[in-house]
Design a protein around this motif. Structure first.
Motif, PDB file in Angstrom:
ATOM      1  N   LYS A 151      72.984 -36.951  22.885  1.00 23.49           N
ATOM      2  CA  LYS A 151      71.790 -37.665  22.412  1.00 23.49           C
ATOM      3  C   LYS A 151      72.178 -38.978  21.738  1.00 23.49           C
ATOM      4  O   LYS A 151      71.494 -39.998  21.897  1.00 23.49           O
ATOM      5  N   ALA A 152      73.285 -38.973  20.984  1.00 23.56           N
ATOM      6  CA  ALA A 152      73.768 -40.202  20.359  1.00 23.56           C
ATOM      7  C   ALA A 152      74.154 -41.219  21.423  1.00 23.56           C
ATOM      8  O   ALA A 152      73.869 -42.432  21.293  1.00 23.56           O
ATOM      9  N   ALA A 153      74.800 -40.762  22.493  1.00 28.34           N
ATOM     10  CA  ALA A 153      75.168 -41.653  23.586  1.00 28.34           C
ATOM     11  C   ALA A 153      73.921 -42.272  24.222  1.00 28.34           C
ATOM     12  O   ALA A 153      73.887 -43.484  24.530  1.00 28.34           O
ATOM     13  N   ALA A 154      72.887 -41.456  24.417  1.00 26.37           N
ATOM     14  CA  ALA A 154      71.643 -41.965  24.988  1.00 26.37           C
ATOM     15  C   ALA A 154      70.995 -42.995  24.059  1.00 26.37           C
ATOM     16  O   ALA A 154      70.478 -44.025  24.516  1.00 26.37           O
ATOM     17  N   ASP A 155      71.010 -42.725  22.752  1.00 26.43           N
ATOM     18  CA  ASP A 155      70.463 -43.682  21.781  1.00 26.43           C
ATOM     19  C   ASP A 155      71.167 -45.027  21.902  1.00 26.43           C
ATOM     20  O   ASP A 155      70.533 -46.097  21.898  1.00 26.43           O
ATOM     21  N   ASN A 156      72.489 -44.984  21.984  1.00 26.42           N
ATOM     22  CA  ASN A 156      73.258 -46.228  22.093  1.00 26.42           C
ATOM     23  C   ASN A 156      72.966 -46.948  23.406  1.00 26.42           C
ATOM     24  O   ASN A 156      72.924 -48.180  23.456  1.00 26.42           O
ATOM     25  N   LEU A 157      72.758 -46.179  24.467  1.00 27.96           N
ATOM     26  CA  LEU A 157      72.427 -46.776  25.754  1.00 27.96           C
ATOM     27  C   LEU A 157      71.072 -47.493  25.679  1.00 27.96           C
ATOM     28  O   LEU A 157      70.930 -48.625  26.170  1.00 27.96           O
ATOM     29  N   VAL A 158      70.094 -46.859  25.049  1.00 27.17           N
ATOM     30  CA  VAL A 158      68.780 -47.489  24.885  1.00 27.17           C
ATOM     31  C   VAL A 158      68.914 -48.779  24.069  1.00 27.17           C
ATOM     32  O   VAL A 158      68.348 -49.821  24.433  1.00 27.17           O
ATOM     33  N   ALA A 159      69.665 -48.712  22.974  1.00 31.27           N
ATOM     34  CA  ALA A 159      69.854 -49.898  22.133  1.00 31.27           C
ATOM     35  C   ALA A 159      70.516 -51.027  22.913  1.00 31.27           C
ATOM     36  O   ALA A 159      70.165 -52.207  22.747  1.00 31.27           O
TER      37      ALA A 159
END
Length: 331
Positions: A151-159
């Motif tokens: 989920k953290a990886a996905a957050d960073n991808l969105v950012a």
């Protein structure tokens, strides 16, 4: 308004759909869900014949389908995720595929078609909250298990897509949800169901892990408010500030059901188990004007009553992880 809800047959996604259509009768919702663990179309039986609602069985990793759907909607809300921490420890690969590659699939379509994107994340990406610390949206990300890491990886991808491509994205990070239609493997429904069946209720370790809880309808109302008022590129924490130990939660449920605390059984702790989650959500309160409306004890009693009255919903979902949970071992 036309909304694509990814993962709308799950616990939180289905609550969002029910709530949004109730509040916005002129809007249309497409629900895309691959119907894996935790998804259940029975969650949406009350609205399945609503002319403003449509279900599509598909995976968010299917880039061509996602691209074609996103062309024709105004907003995408992504609840689709593998979210069971225990399962992520046993087998992380599906979490990488859905939570990271699936999010990438959605982002690629959004950057081509210029739509609003609400990325639904979790407070677990912050990791353990030490002492009296509460994390805000600028706190360091420090995930403790494979689920939280993906989920953290996905957050960073969105950012990164916001910064690089200028997409209209908002990320939400919410605390533990509870309420009706929650999958039986989760702590609160598992405790209710096992208590109803007069089975021991397992608690990891000493049961003193602290989680912050929110009634699911308060969470999904926050997401609806952010669709209308949120600022692109921002992260918003969502919580009701109800920090309670797992042991206290279980005792509250046993008390509601008139059961003895002797039903509690302490089992081996989960690997890497965070002791406390705690976030601050002044940002959404001050900027958007959202606040939770449901008092914890009242909402918990309402939830327990719903499970007592609806065995026809949860009985088909019972599995070994609910009826025969085991202390943790890693092979």
């Amino acid at each position: 308004m036309k909304i694509l809800v990814c993962g709308g047959a799950g616990f939180i996604g289905s609550a969002f759909i029910r709530n949004y259509l109730k509040n916005n009768s002129d809007s249309k919702i497409i629900n895309l869900d691959s119907l894996t663990i935790g998804s259940n179309l029975a969650n949406l039986r009350d609205i399945e014949n609503n002319s403003n609602y449509k279900f599509i069985k598909e995976d968010i990793k299917n880039e061509s389908t996602i691209d074609d759907l996103i062309k024709h909607v105004d907003v995408i809300v992504n609840f689709a995720a593998e979210s069971h921490v225990d399962r992520s420890i046993a087998n992380p690969k599906p979490f990488l595929q859905t939570n990271v590659i699936g999010t990438y699939s959605i982002l690629e379509a959004i950057r081509k078609h210029d739509k609003q994107f609400i990325h639904v994340s979790t407070d677990e990406i912050y990791g353990d909250a030490q002492g009296k610390t509460s994390f805000d949206e600028n706190s360091q990300i420090n995930p403790s298990n494979p689920y939280a890491a993906t989920k953290a990886a996905a957050d960073n991808l969105v950012a990164s897509y916001y910064r690089t491509y200028g997409i209209n994205s908002i990320t939400t990070r919410c605390t533990n949800n509870f309420g009706e239609y929650q999958f039986p493997e989760k702590l609160i429904p598992k405790t209710i169901i096992r208590s109803i069946k007069n089975l021991k209720v397992p608690l990891y370790g000493d049961g003193m892990q602290i989680r912050s809880w929110i009634y699911v309808n308060d969470h999904v109302q926050a997401i609806e408010d952010l669709i209308k008022k949120g600022k692109a590129g921002q992260v918003y924490n969502i919580t009701a500030y109800e920090e309670i130990t797992n042991k206290t939660i279980v005792k509250k449920i046993l008390n509601i059901l008139g059961k003895s605390n002797d039903m509690i059984e302490y089992v081996g702790d989960r690997p890497g188990h965070d002791k406390r989650y705690s976030i601050d959500c002044k940002k959404i309160e001050n900027q958007i004007g959202w606040k939770p409306k449901h008092e914890f004890d009242d909402a918990l009693k309402q939830t327990v009553d719903w499970y007592v009255k609806n065995p026809s919903w949860w009985d088909p979902l019972i599995n070994e992880n609910t009826l025969h949970p085991q202390p943790w071992t890693i092979s």
